[in-house]
Design an enzyme around this catalytic site. Sequence first.
Site, PDB file in Angstrom:
ATOM      1  N   SER A  90     -39.218  -0.464  29.855  1.00 13.23           N
ATOM      2  CA  SER A  90     -38.776  -0.937  31.362  1.00 13.23           C
ATOM      3  C   SER A  90     -37.268  -0.261  31.689  1.00 13.23           C
ATOM      4  O   SER A  90     -37.010   0.074  32.718  1.00 13.23           O
ATOM      5  CB  SER A  90     -38.565  -2.429  31.398  1.00 13.23           C
ATOM      6  N   ASP A 101     -34.462  -5.826  26.832  1.00 16.44           N
ATOM      7  CA  ASP A 101     -34.111  -5.034  25.684  1.00 16.44           C
ATOM      8  C   ASP A 101     -34.406  -3.689  26.155  1.00 16.44           C
ATOM      9  O   ASP A 101     -34.787  -3.256  27.135  1.00 16.44           O
ATOM     10  CB  ASP A 101     -34.871  -5.712  24.414  1.00 16.44           C
ATOM     11  N   ASP A 103     -35.998  -0.385  24.572  1.00 15.97           N
ATOM     12  CA  ASP A 103     -36.931   0.360  23.531  1.00 15.97           C
ATOM     13  C   ASP A 103     -36.366   1.690  23.304  1.00 15.97           C
ATOM     14  O   ASP A 103     -36.136   2.556  24.181  1.00 15.97           O
ATOM     15  CB  ASP A 103     -38.199   0.376  24.121  1.00 15.97           C
ATOM     16  N   ASP A 155     -34.599  -2.089  20.354  1.00 11.87           N
ATOM     17  CA  ASP A 155     -35.662  -2.238  19.058  1.00 11.87           C
ATOM     18  C   ASP A 155     -35.685  -0.902  19.009  1.00 11.87           C
ATOM     19  O   ASP A 155     -36.036   0.172  19.828  1.00 11.87           O
ATOM     20  CB  ASP A 155     -37.124  -2.804  20.036  1.00 11.87           C
ATOM     21  N   LYS A 216     -44.372  -6.430  38.383  1.00 13.67           N
ATOM     22  CA  LYS A 216     -43.706  -7.066  37.016  1.00 13.67           C
ATOM     23  C   LYS A 216     -43.430  -8.342  37.245  1.00 13.67           C
ATOM     24  O   LYS A 216     -43.706  -9.400  36.362  1.00 13.67           O
ATOM     25  CB  LYS A 216     -42.609  -6.280  36.522  1.00 13.67           C
ATOM     26  N   TYR A 225     -48.942 -11.433  32.206  1.00 14.82           N
ATOM     27  CA  TYR A 225     -48.292 -10.120  31.622  1.00 14.82           C
ATOM     28  C   TYR A 225     -48.250 -10.445  29.909  1.00 14.82           C
ATOM     29  O   TYR A 225     -47.352 -11.003  29.520  1.00 14.82           O
ATOM     30  CB  TYR A 225     -47.019 -10.187  32.387  1.00 14.82           C
TER      31      TYR A 225
END
Length: 609
Positions: A90, A101, A103, A155, A216, A225
Amino acid sequence: MTTEKGYLGVTPPISTADSTEREKEVTATLMEELRRQNTFESVDESRLRESVLGRVAAVVKKFVYEVSLSRGLSEAAAKAAGGKIFTFGSYRLGVHGPGSDIDTLCVVPKHVSREDFFETFEKMLKDVEGISEVSGVPEAFVPIIKTKISGIPLDFLMARLALSSIPDDLSLQDDNLLRNLDERCVRSLGGSRVNDEILRLVPNVEVYRDSLRCIKLWAQRRAIYSNVNGFFGGVAWAILVARICQLYPNALAGAIVSRFFIIMYQWSWPQPVLLKQIEEGPLQVRVWNPKLYPADRSHRMPIITPAYPAMCSTHNVTASTQMIVTEEFKKGADIVDKVIVGTASWSELFQKHDFFHKYRYYLQVIASTAGPETQIKWAGTVESRIRQLVMKLEYVDSLILAHPFIKGFDQVSHCSTEEEVRQVAQGQISDAVAKRTEAEIKGISGASTVYSTTFYIGLLIEPKPLNAVGPRKLDISYPTTEFSKLVKMWEKYDEDSMGLVVRNIKSSALPDYVFDEGERQPKQALKRPKTGKGSGKSSHTSPDMPNKKRRRSDTMQDGENTIPGLSFSSAPLPGEINGVYAPLNRAVNEIRTPQLPLGENAAVATGAQ
């Protein structure tokens, strides 16, 4: 970017017209609603993210430099070895919200190993300014390090390229970069490459982001989702919205969202959703091809990733989740149609799901252990197999669908007796246990703490036949027993410390924790569960409780380790037909089939016109 054909995508657009004045108005009100719903982060949080990523980028370069020196490279060669981070998910797509978060992919040269990543890099992260959490999971399908820096969750994945150095201007677009990489590196690179390709394939990135942010939020609120549970994950929703943007290259977000629901409801599954034609590449890896592979032919709602190697992002969809998602497309189309004509507001699109009000019967799947770290892995293993239980339930006569909820509910229970441990593992948590603190059980013999995660599956049963007399039986012993066997095949399963219980409950017996405050209707007092001798022997449970001091006499006999027959009362609840909630055959059927505006043909989207 446009192709030599003059348009983006595998078919021409449905319409190249600009949005109407009304569509401009509803786009403005949509953006206002998305701000009201707190989907945008503040300027300060945005700056903090950039600062954190800057710190991380410097750590990655330092990590590669130190490993390079340890491998015998000269000072100059070690400095030139580089190292670079790429974001995906995202954040990369520009649709992240407060607290999301990041990524992050760490790309390193060939002499840096995965072991270095989990030993050296993980240790270096612990010294980063503002670090509060670091947890490596090297055995994961895509090995990962989870962290939190200055309150921002990150992450980290790693990909080692077959290059001696990683330049600052490296792009991951070239398929040849995948040569000579192991499967884990190819998978790690996939997220970033797919996101970059999506952004290259939409006609207007800002319109795309606004539209995706809306979809979303809607999918999260409607509890559809979740890739692991058989719905759509983030990549699938991103691809779907991108496809609608291709079909309406000059439309604004309000018009894109409106067309999204109509076209997705009308889509001719299993016709795949593609952003570009599937391409072959330099690797001996499998590319999605239903003509060649039977497994690919079985995909119900294929949404194909645009970067090589093309994969199906929705291979987990089952018959039940397909019905549920299709129903939600229809409901969404009806609400947005009313928004456009002025009889509804955007807030109605984002109303919370009604999962825990929708069915009369539910299955509880309870995973429990005695420790927090073990529980994370055990609950994750059980959750990853829930889809298999759903698919087995779909073969049961009289069961229309099995509806998995998208997340589990975690609880920590401090038990003073072995009997309380047994009850907690079966999902029976008394008020006394729920309120008890860890300090209250200190020093008590036989006391222990139980960590449990409970998953829910709603059961929709066929209406009772006319003139039928007495309760009906629904035998789901085979699916639940097979599910239990499947989960226990996990190589790290430990019978003495990991519990698994599958039990059915009526909607009236759902625990309060599944509802928001004030959401639950008042209910009659439930009978207290029996305690003492034989209390574990319920014909509605499939127990396997964690208890290091467990005795054979305390557990069910082999023949009882099932859910034999569920009896269904014939007395209907409010909102039921013949004793069964009818979300798929009454309320939704009353909504008219959504249609595109005059002159627009949805068949264009699949090339079927």
